[in-house]
Motif scaffolding. Structure first.
Motif, PDB file in Angstrom:
ATOM      1  N   LEU A 160      -7.087   5.502   1.976  1.00 22.37           N
ATOM      2  CA  LEU A 160      -6.538   5.306   3.317  1.00 22.37           C
ATOM      3  C   LEU A 160      -6.110   6.612   3.982  1.00 22.37           C
ATOM      4  CD1 LEU A 160      -4.334   2.158   2.610  1.00 22.37           C
ATOM      5  CD2 LEU A 160      -6.641   2.238   3.558  1.00 22.37           C
ATOM      6  N   ALA A 161      -6.295   7.727   3.295  1.00 20.00           N
ATOM      7  CA  ALA A 161      -5.757   9.004   3.765  1.00 20.00           C
ATOM      8  C   ALA A 161      -6.279   9.402   5.137  1.00 20.00           C
ATOM      9  CB  ALA A 161      -6.054  10.102   2.746  1.00 20.00           C
ATOM     10  N   ASN A 162      -7.557   9.168   5.402  1.00 24.52           N
ATOM     11  CA  ASN A 162      -8.148   9.571   6.680  1.00 24.52           C
ATOM     12  C   ASN A 162      -8.140   8.452   7.712  1.00 24.52           C
ATOM     13  OD1 ASN A 162      -8.677  12.254   6.037  1.00 24.52           O
ATOM     14  ND2 ASN A 162     -10.654  11.770   5.106  1.00 24.52           N
ATOM     15  N   ALA A 163      -7.231   7.484   7.517  1.00 22.96           N
ATOM     16  CA  ALA A 163      -7.066   6.369   8.451  1.00 22.96           C
ATOM     17  C   ALA A 163      -8.383   5.671   8.762  1.00 22.96           C
ATOM     18  CB  ALA A 163      -6.388   6.851   9.744  1.00 22.96           C
ATOM     19  N   PRO A 164      -9.097   5.191   7.742  1.00 26.14           N
ATOM     20  CA  PRO A 164     -10.381   4.524   7.980  1.00 26.14           C
ATOM     21  C   PRO A 164     -10.182   3.196   8.691  1.00 26.14           C
ATOM     22  CG  PRO A 164      -9.695   4.137   5.734  1.00 26.14           C
ATOM     23  CD  PRO A 164      -8.693   5.111   6.322  1.00 26.14           C
ATOM     24  N   ARG A 165     -11.235   2.740   9.344  1.00 25.76           N
ATOM     25  CA  ARG A 165     -11.196   1.421   9.969  1.00 25.76           C
ATOM     26  C   ARG A 165     -11.753   0.360   9.020  1.00 25.76           C
ATOM     27  NH1 ARG A 165      -7.577   1.328  11.990  1.00 25.76           N
ATOM     28  NH2 ARG A 165      -8.095  -0.555  13.169  1.00 25.76           N
ATOM     29  N   LEU A 166     -12.461   0.823   7.983  1.00 28.54           N
ATOM     30  CA  LEU A 166     -13.102  -0.087   7.032  1.00 28.54           C
ATOM     31  C   LEU A 166     -12.740   0.322   5.620  1.00 28.54           C
ATOM     32  CD1 LEU A 166     -15.195  -2.321   6.295  1.00 28.54           C
ATOM     33  CD2 LEU A 166     -16.959  -0.550   6.446  1.00 28.54           C
ATOM     34  N   LEU A 167     -12.269  -0.640   4.817  1.00 26.80           N
ATOM     35  CA  LEU A 167     -11.951  -0.397   3.414  1.00 26.80           C
ATOM     36  C   LEU A 167     -12.885  -1.242   2.555  1.00 26.80           C
ATOM     37  CD1 LEU A 167     -10.029   0.887   1.276  1.00 26.80           C
ATOM     38  CD2 LEU A 167      -8.671  -1.210   1.428  1.00 26.80           C
ATOM     39  N   LEU A 168     -13.592  -0.582   1.643  1.00 26.26           N
ATOM     40  CA  LEU A 168     -14.494  -1.259   0.717  1.00 26.26           C
ATOM     41  C   LEU A 168     -13.940  -1.089  -0.688  1.00 26.26           C
ATOM     42  CD1 LEU A 168     -17.866   0.005   2.233  1.00 26.26           C
ATOM     43  CD2 LEU A 168     -16.776  -2.215   2.611  1.00 26.26           C
ATOM     44  N   ALA A 169     -13.686  -2.194  -1.369  1.00 26.78           N
ATOM     45  CA  ALA A 169     -13.072  -2.144  -2.698  1.00 26.78           C
ATOM     46  C   ALA A 169     -13.936  -2.916  -3.689  1.00 26.78           C
ATOM     47  CB  ALA A 169     -11.662  -2.724  -2.651  1.00 26.78           C
ATOM     48  N   ASP A 170     -14.343  -2.249  -4.760  1.00 31.05           N
ATOM     49  CA  ASP A 170     -15.226  -2.832  -5.768  1.00 31.05           C
ATOM     50  C   ASP A 170     -14.429  -3.057  -7.049  1.00 31.05           C
ATOM     51  OD1 ASP A 170     -17.367  -3.747  -7.177  1.00 31.05           O
ATOM     52  OD2 ASP A 170     -18.598  -1.950  -6.954  1.00 31.05           O
ATOM     53  N   GLU A 171     -14.007  -4.291  -7.280  1.00 31.80           N
ATOM     54  CA  GLU A 171     -13.186  -4.656  -8.445  1.00 31.80           C
ATOM     55  C   GLU A 171     -11.972  -3.721  -8.578  1.00 31.80           C
ATOM     56  OE1 GLU A 171     -13.591  -7.271 -10.174  1.00 31.80           O
ATOM     57  OE2 GLU A 171     -15.647  -7.879  -9.765  1.00 31.80           O
ATOM     58  N   PRO A 172     -11.170  -3.570  -7.518  1.00 32.59           N
ATOM     59  CA  PRO A 172     -10.096  -2.565  -7.535  1.00 32.59           C
ATOM     60  C   PRO A 172      -9.004  -2.821  -8.562  1.00 32.59           C
ATOM     61  CG  PRO A 172      -9.846  -4.031  -5.663  1.00 32.59           C
ATOM     62  CD  PRO A 172     -11.181  -4.342  -6.273  1.00 32.59           C
ATOM     63  N   THR A 173      -8.900  -4.056  -9.072  1.00 34.99           N
ATOM     64  CA  THR A 173      -7.879  -4.359 -10.075  1.00 34.99           C
ATOM     65  C   THR A 173      -8.505  -4.754 -11.406  1.00 34.99           C
ATOM     66  OG1 THR A 173      -7.726  -6.704  -9.420  1.00 34.99           O
ATOM     67  CG2 THR A 173      -6.314  -5.137  -8.249  1.00 34.99           C
ATOM     68  N   GLY A 174      -9.790  -4.487 -11.577  1.00 36.63           N
ATOM     69  CA  GLY A 174     -10.516  -4.947 -12.754  1.00 36.63           C
ATOM     70  C   GLY A 174     -10.021  -4.388 -14.069  1.00 36.63           C
ATOM     71  N   ASN A 175      -9.398  -3.206 -14.048  1.00 34.94           N
ATOM     72  CA  ASN A 175      -8.931  -2.578 -15.287  1.00 34.94           C
ATOM     73  C   ASN A 175      -7.440  -2.787 -15.534  1.00 34.94           C
ATOM     74  OD1 ASN A 175     -11.360  -1.512 -16.220  1.00 34.94           O
ATOM     75  ND2 ASN A 175     -11.174   0.337 -14.990  1.00 34.94           N
ATOM     76  N   LEU A 176      -6.795  -3.638 -14.734  1.00 32.22           N
ATOM     77  CA  LEU A 176      -5.348  -3.774 -14.800  1.00 32.22           C
ATOM     78  C   LEU A 176      -4.944  -5.131 -15.369  1.00 32.22           C
ATOM     79  CD1 LEU A 176      -4.544  -2.339 -11.238  1.00 32.22           C
ATOM     80  CD2 LEU A 176      -4.645  -1.089 -13.410  1.00 32.22           C
ATOM     81  N   ASP A 177      -3.746  -5.191 -15.941  1.00 31.07           N
ATOM     82  CA  ASP A 177      -3.235  -6.463 -16.432  1.00 31.07           C
ATOM     83  C   ASP A 177      -2.890  -7.364 -15.246  1.00 31.07           C
ATOM     84  OD1 ASP A 177      -0.192  -6.363 -15.778  1.00 31.07           O
ATOM     85  OD2 ASP A 177      -0.604  -4.414 -16.672  1.00 31.07           O
ATOM     86  N   PRO A 178      -2.731  -8.680 -15.464  1.00 25.76           N
ATOM     87  CA  PRO A 178      -2.541  -9.612 -14.347  1.00 25.76           C
ATOM     88  C   PRO A 178      -1.388  -9.268 -13.413  1.00 25.76           C
ATOM     89  CG  PRO A 178      -3.070 -10.827 -16.337  1.00 25.76           C
ATOM     90  CD  PRO A 178      -2.892  -9.385 -16.756  1.00 25.76           C
TER      91      PRO A 178
END
Length: 229
Positions: A160-178
């Motif tokens: 989000l650093a460059n203030a994007p208008r579109l965020l694409l996330a590919d399994e962003p929590t896949g490696n984390l516990d519930p």
């Protein structure tokens, strides 16, 4: 209704394999609007990452149009595509891909400096973003000194650093516990909503998907509304 940030029409992606052509996307249509969080689900190998990579201008589709903020990106040069990615699109992956030798602050400041922002201004925004994500006390820590959830929050701040208008996330929590998964997703959801960012989030976690505005299933190369049982 406002115009979509991301508009995809007739997107096709075919991979060449030893057994012949493998069509993965077969004419996908998709719109994502400002402040909307859209979930993308489907079995492994269904093409979720292929769709995200095409939408994020990381790969060239075999056919179709990709329009970002009203600009048809289908015929842009590689240099022009890179400029759009840097300024309009943020990416979050399953693995954080942080630079291990840099602090959390500098990991978030770096993409801003690449975009032309001064070091002081980049660090100021990085500090604000990281503080908003609960990492005010971890600014000078390097990734190996952070927990998995903290590393992923730094990755969200970087996206989000460059203030994007579109965020694409590919399994962003896949490696984390519930529990950590829920916390990181809440961070993504809140920031996207408040900043009016259009977000497309691929996930296997149907419990998280329930909290998104819409959920689409990628099946047999096409998108269809997901029905929760």
């Amino acid at each position: 209704m406002s115009e979509p940030v991301l508009s995809v029409r007739g997107l096709e992606r075919v991979y060449e394999t030893g057994a012949g052509p493998l069509p993965v996307l077969k004419g996908v249509d998709l719109d994502v609007y400002p402040g909307e969080i859209v979930g993308l689900v489907g079995p492994s190998g269904s093409g979720k990452s292929s769709l995200l990579h095409a939408a994020g201008l990381l790969e060239h589709p075999n056919a179709g149009r990709i329009v970002i903020e009203g600009r048809d990106c289908s015929t842009l040069t590689d240099k022009q595509r890179t400029k759009v990615r840097l300024g309009a699109i943020g990416f979050v992956y399953q693995f954080h891909h942080l630079l291990a030798e840099f602090t959390a602050l500098d990991n978030v400041a770096l993409p801003q400096m690449i975009a032309g922002r001064s070091r002081a201004a980049a660090q100021a925004r990085a500090k604000d973003l990281l503080s908003e994500l609960g990492l005010a006390e971890r600014l000078t820590h390097q990734p190996p000194q952070l927990s998995g959830g903290e590393q992923q929050r730094v990755a969200v701040a970087r996206a989000l650093a460059n203030a994007p208008r579109l965020l694409l996330a590919d399994e962003p929590t896949g490696n984390l516990d519930p529990s950590t998964s829920t916390s990181v997703f809440d961070n993504i959801y809140d920031l996207a909503r408040r900043q009016g960012i259009a977000a497309l989030v691929a996930t296997h976690n149907l419990e998280l998907a329930r909290h998104m505005d819409r959920v689409l299933t990628l099946k047999d190369g096409h998108l269809e509304p997901h029905t929760f049982s």
